[in-house]
Design an enzyme around this catalytic site. Structure first.
Site, PDB file in Angstrom:
ATOM      1  N   ASP A 182     -14.252 -54.282   0.426  1.00 28.46           N
ATOM      2  CA  ASP A 182     -15.028 -53.412  -0.238  1.00 28.46           C
ATOM      3  C   ASP A 182     -14.300 -52.199  -1.359  1.00 28.46           C
ATOM      4  O   ASP A 182     -13.575 -51.604  -0.807  1.00 28.46           O
ATOM      5  CB  ASP A 182     -16.110 -53.209  -0.228  1.00 28.46           C
ATOM      6  CG  ASP A 182     -17.372 -53.483   0.867  1.00 28.46           C
ATOM      7  OD1 ASP A 182     -17.628 -54.575   0.151  1.00 28.46           O
ATOM      8  OD2 ASP A 182     -17.525 -53.656   1.838  1.00 28.46           O
ATOM      9  N   GLY A 185     -23.712 -48.807   6.322  1.00 26.66           N
ATOM     10  CA  GLY A 185     -25.133 -48.246   7.490  1.00 26.66           C
ATOM     11  C   GLY A 185     -26.327 -47.835   6.524  1.00 26.66           C
ATOM     12  O   GLY A 185     -26.710 -47.008   6.909  1.00 26.66           O
ATOM     13  N   ASP A 215     -24.485 -59.554   1.864  1.00 22.66           N
ATOM     14  CA  ASP A 215     -23.946 -58.149   2.564  1.00 22.66           C
ATOM     15  C   ASP A 215     -25.055 -56.745   2.857  1.00 22.66           C
ATOM     16  O   ASP A 215     -25.695 -56.627   1.330  1.00 22.66           O
ATOM     17  CB  ASP A 215     -22.779 -58.672   1.505  1.00 22.66           C
ATOM     18  CG  ASP A 215     -22.155 -57.320   1.789  1.00 22.66           C
ATOM     19  OD1 ASP A 215     -21.907 -56.816   2.587  1.00 22.66           O
ATOM     20  OD2 ASP A 215     -20.997 -57.107   0.502  1.00 22.66           O
TER      21      ASP A 215
HETATM   22  C1  DX5 Z   1     -21.730 -52.224   0.202  1.00 26.45           C
HETATM   23  C2  DX5 Z   1     -20.727 -52.941   0.924  1.00 26.45           C
HETATM   24  C3  DX5 Z   1     -20.789 -53.404   1.936  1.00 26.45           C
HETATM   25  C4  DX5 Z   1     -21.834 -52.884   2.992  1.00 26.45           C
HETATM   26  C5  DX5 Z   1     -21.540 -53.397   4.856  1.00 26.45           C
HETATM   27  O1  DX5 Z   1     -21.694 -51.636  -1.229  1.00 26.45           O
HETATM   28  O2  DX5 Z   1     -20.605 -53.991  -0.217  1.00 26.45           O
HETATM   29  O3  DX5 Z   1     -20.113 -54.509   2.395  1.00 26.45           O
HETATM   30  O4  DX5 Z   1     -20.896 -51.700   3.208  1.00 26.45           O
HETATM   31  O5  DX5 Z   1     -21.890 -52.191   5.488  1.00 26.45           O
HETATM   32  P1  DX5 Z   1     -22.950 -52.559   6.483  1.00 26.45           P
HETATM   33  O6  DX5 Z   1     -22.890 -53.880   7.318  1.00 26.45           O
HETATM   34  O7  DX5 Z   1     -22.648 -51.397   7.227  1.00 26.45           O
HETATM   35  O8  DX5 Z   1     -24.165 -52.625   5.407  1.00 26.45           O
HETATM   36 ZN    ZN Z   2     -19.185 -55.606   0.652  1.00 28.56          ZN
END
Ligand code: DX5
Ligand code: ZN
Length: 227
Positions: free
Chosen positions: A33, A147, A181
């Site tokens: 990310d 999160g 996601d």
């Molecule tokens: C959000 C990101 C994600 C995210 C996934 O901006 O693109 O990939 O952090 O994390 P969780 O599974 O904790 O939501």
């Molecule tokens: Zn992501």
């Protein structure tokens, strides 16, 4: 449905060990990310090509790496991520002016390209690109941090993309991968799999203080197997 970890909740001082642990647990796709301090609403900075290059060097060529670009100038800078060794660029429909052009430029380097849309963006913005895309990513949180809570209202979008991708496949076209996601955990993994997701990004559900990556992955895979 397969699972790919987002490393946002990792301890970055121990990133190498965390990645090794993920690979040992059977992971073969890493989701990275990238946030530039501008594009996401909370103005977060994560990491850029230098870290991605180190991750590629650590993991070798067997592991698939995508980079989810949450940045202002993806159209000008995507090549830096290709040079750093990613297999796929995932860019936001909301952040790119000429997406068809980006698709052909990225694919001309032999790199795959995905298109991602935010929870409040209509699927009609992405549908016309479907014949050329390698992946469609439906955000189930507002991008910015790991999160967060899952937004269940994305269900109709996932199902509409599933239907359109299956139709395209049946008529001899490309079959883009369908990814989700944000906020995916063991308690909702089976649900999104039933909606038709091919691969789910899981950050805090995999990398957390409750268990090892392997234990957390096992818990998710168990619910998927008992579907
Ligand atoms: C959000 C990101 C994600 C995210 C996934 O901006 O693109 O990939 O952090 O994390 P969780 O599974 O904790 O939501
Ligand atoms: Zn992501």
């Amino acid at each position: 449905m397969d699972v790919t970890p987002s490393i946002l909740t990792a301890d970055f001082c121990k990133l190498g060990e965390t990645l090794d642990e993920a690979i040992e647990a059977g992971i073969n796709w890493i989701h990275m990310d990238v946030m530039d301090g501008n594009w996401v609403i909370n103005k977060t900075i994560t990491f850029g090509p230098a870290i991605i290059r180190s991750v590629r060097e650590r993991l070798g060529d067997e592991v698939f790496i995508d980079c989810h670009l949450m940045i202002n100038n993806a159209e000008e800078t995507w090549i830096q991520y290709v040079d750093a060794g990613v297999d796929m660029i995932i860019a936001h429909i909301e952040a790119v002016q000429d997406f068809p052009n980006l698709i052909s430029e990225v694919q001309s380097t032999g790199t795959q390209i995905g298109c991602v849309l935010n929870p409040d963006t209509e699927i009609e913005e992405v549908m016309p690109l479907l014949p050329d895309l390698d992946l469609v990513l439906v955000m189930s949180v507002v991008p910015g941090k790991g999160g967060q809570s899952f937004i269940p209202e994305v269900e109709h979008k996932v199902k509409a993309f599933r239907e359109a991708i299956d139709e395209q496949e049946n008529s001899g076209g490309k079959t883009p991968i369908l990814m989700i996601d944000g906020g995916i955990k063991h308690h909702n993994a089976a649900m999104v799999s039933e909606w038709g997701i091919d691969i789910a990004v899981v950050g805090s559900g995999l990398i957390n203080d409750e268990g090892t990556i392997s234990q957390n992955l096992l818990r998710i895979n168990k619910v998927l197997e008992s579907q």
